[in-house]
Scaffold this motif. Structure first.
Motif, mmCIF file in Angstrom:
data_model
loop_
_atom_site.group_PDB
_atom_site.id
_atom_site.type_symbol
_atom_site.label_atom_id
_atom_site.label_comp_id
_atom_site.label_asym_id
_atom_site.label_seq_id
_atom_site.Cartn_x
_atom_site.Cartn_y
_atom_site.Cartn_z
ATOM 1 N N ARG A 1 -0.337 -14.189 -5.626
ATOM 2 C CA ARG A 1 -0.739 -13.637 -6.922
ATOM 3 C C ARG A 1 -0.299 -12.180 -7.015
ATOM 4 N N PRO A 2 0.280 -11.793 -8.129
ATOM 5 C CA PRO A 2 0.767 -10.413 -8.240
ATOM 6 C C PRO A 2 -0.381 -9.405 -8.226
ATOM 7 N N LYS B 1 -1.918 -6.298 -9.800
ATOM 8 C CA LYS B 1 -1.793 -5.750 -11.156
ATOM 9 C C LYS B 1 -2.380 -4.348 -11.288
ATOM 10 N N THR B 2 -3.052 -3.873 -10.243
ATOM 11 C CA THR B 2 -3.682 -2.554 -10.313
ATOM 12 C C THR B 2 -2.772 -1.529 -9.636
ATOM 13 N N GLN B 3 -2.535 -0.415 -10.305
ATOM 14 C CA GLN B 3 -1.693 0.637 -9.725
ATOM 15 C C GLN B 3 -2.348 1.198 -8.462
ATOM 16 N N HIS C 1 -7.250 -4.204 -5.748
ATOM 17 C CA HIS C 1 -6.843 -5.613 -5.765
ATOM 18 C C HIS C 1 -7.739 -6.430 -4.838
ATOM 19 N N LYS D 1 6.107 -5.208 -4.452
ATOM 20 C CA LYS D 1 4.732 -5.019 -4.929
ATOM 21 C C LYS D 1 3.783 -6.130 -4.485
ATOM 22 N N SER D 2 4.122 -6.844 -3.418
ATOM 23 C CA SER D 2 3.289 -7.967 -2.971
ATOM 24 C C SER D 2 2.356 -7.532 -1.841
#
Length: 329
Positions: A204-205, A207-209, A214, A289-290
């Motif tokens: 799942r990606p 999504k929080t900077q 996460h 970004k994983s």
């Protein structure tokens, strides 16, 4: 650290669409953490970096044919089995999601399922009217969305896969052949197994900077007593515990934290993280970004990891599930 710290640009042609044959002829990048040096080898040459009394820990989970297609009226619905809840209930992802609401009936070739619930994560709980054996007989290989070729379920398994339950392969293990495993054993290197059923949460990606915000979905794991004994023996011999894949890392580090050999782990590893058990790891090249790239960065060091990825792109390594591997020492 921010999410953007784990980003990189990958040319699309470097995403491996088919596995290398034979399995152990994929490339292997060697990362030496102490000297910050990199070597380029072939995977079967991994034996040159293993020493007697080292322990190689494998994940023996087996991928199930988790991808099915159903009809609802005139629509085709993709159903991706995620997790068995009980005898008739499965948690699933459905596509397109907006077409499947609680109470809806989905029709497969010769059985059906009713949507019981929509979860907070957007998945669906489906109640099937047949056995798992029947459901899985209609299933397809659950390849990641970036693979567009057809690959058999057998080739998307490790050669040591035994325990049904994963919806994605522990891909670091795909490079091993039975012959290579026998060579490793003959060198006096021990091999142990754990089971961690790879769930969709791993992919799942984020999504929080702010990466600390996460949350990872829990995955079930089991560490047999003989594996625990071999880990203790390895540490006594001052040899290395080498994890084959991020799933093994998470299971072993969860065990190191709480001593549980059975249960669920939602352990989220990102820099900085103090590794208590593993000394080296084998892993593939992961998506930008994983959470998997974050785990590798925590182990090898963020800057060194990103340097290695830049070199892999320059040297035209193959990326992701059917791609090449790295050994981090």
């Amino acid at each position: 650290m921010k999410l953007s710290d784990f980003d990189y640009e990958l040319p699309e042609e470097l995403i491996a669409q088919t596995p290398i044959e034979p399995r152990d002829m994929s490339r292997l990048m060697i990362l030496h953490r102490k000297t910050k040096t990199i070597e380029h080898r072939i995977f079967r040459q991994i034996i040159d970096y293993l020493r007697p009394n080292d322990l190689l820990v494998l994940n023996n989970t087996r991928v199930i044919p988790a991808r099915l297609f159903a009809k609802k009226n005139e629509s085709v619905i993709e159903v991706f089995l995620l997790r068995k809840i009980n005898e008739s209930l499965w948690e699933c992802m459905v596509k397109p999601g907006k077409k499947v609401k609680p109470g809806d009936e989905l029709f497969f070739d010769d059985f059906m399922a009713i949507c019981i619930e929509k979860t907070q994560q957007g998945t669906r709980i489906l109640k099937f009217n047949v056995t798992d054996e029947k459901i899985l007989s209609k299933g397809n290989t659950p390849l990641p969305p970036y693979i567009h070729s057809k690959v058999s379920l057998d080739r998307y398994q490790t050669v040591y896969a035994k325990v049904d339950g994963a919806v994605a392969a522990p891909t670091a293990g795909l490079h091993f052949t039975e012959e290579l495993i026998n060579q490793i054993k003959n060198l006096g290197i021990n091999i142990a197994e754990i089971t961690l059923h790879v769930g969709i949460g791993t992919f799942r990606p984020v999504k929080t900077q702010d990466i600390t915000q996460h949350k990872i979905h829990a995955e079930t794991y089991h560490i047999p007593p003989q594996t625990v004994d071999l880990i203790k023996y390895t540490k006594q011999m001052k040899a290395r515990v080498i994890a084959v894949g991020t799933t093994v890392v998470r299971a072993l580090e969860q065990y190191a934290i709480d001593g549980n050999t059975d249960g669920e782990t939602s352990l989220y590893i990102y820099p900085p993280f103090e590794f208590k058990l593993i000394d080296a790891m084998v892993t593939n090249f992961h998506l930008p970004k994983s959470t998997l790239l974050m785990l590798v960065s925590a182990f090898a060091g963020h800057d060194f990891t990103m340097q290695a990825y830049r070199e892999a792109i320059k040297e035209r390594y193959r990326f992701y599930s059917f791609g090449d591997a790295m050994l981090i020492l």
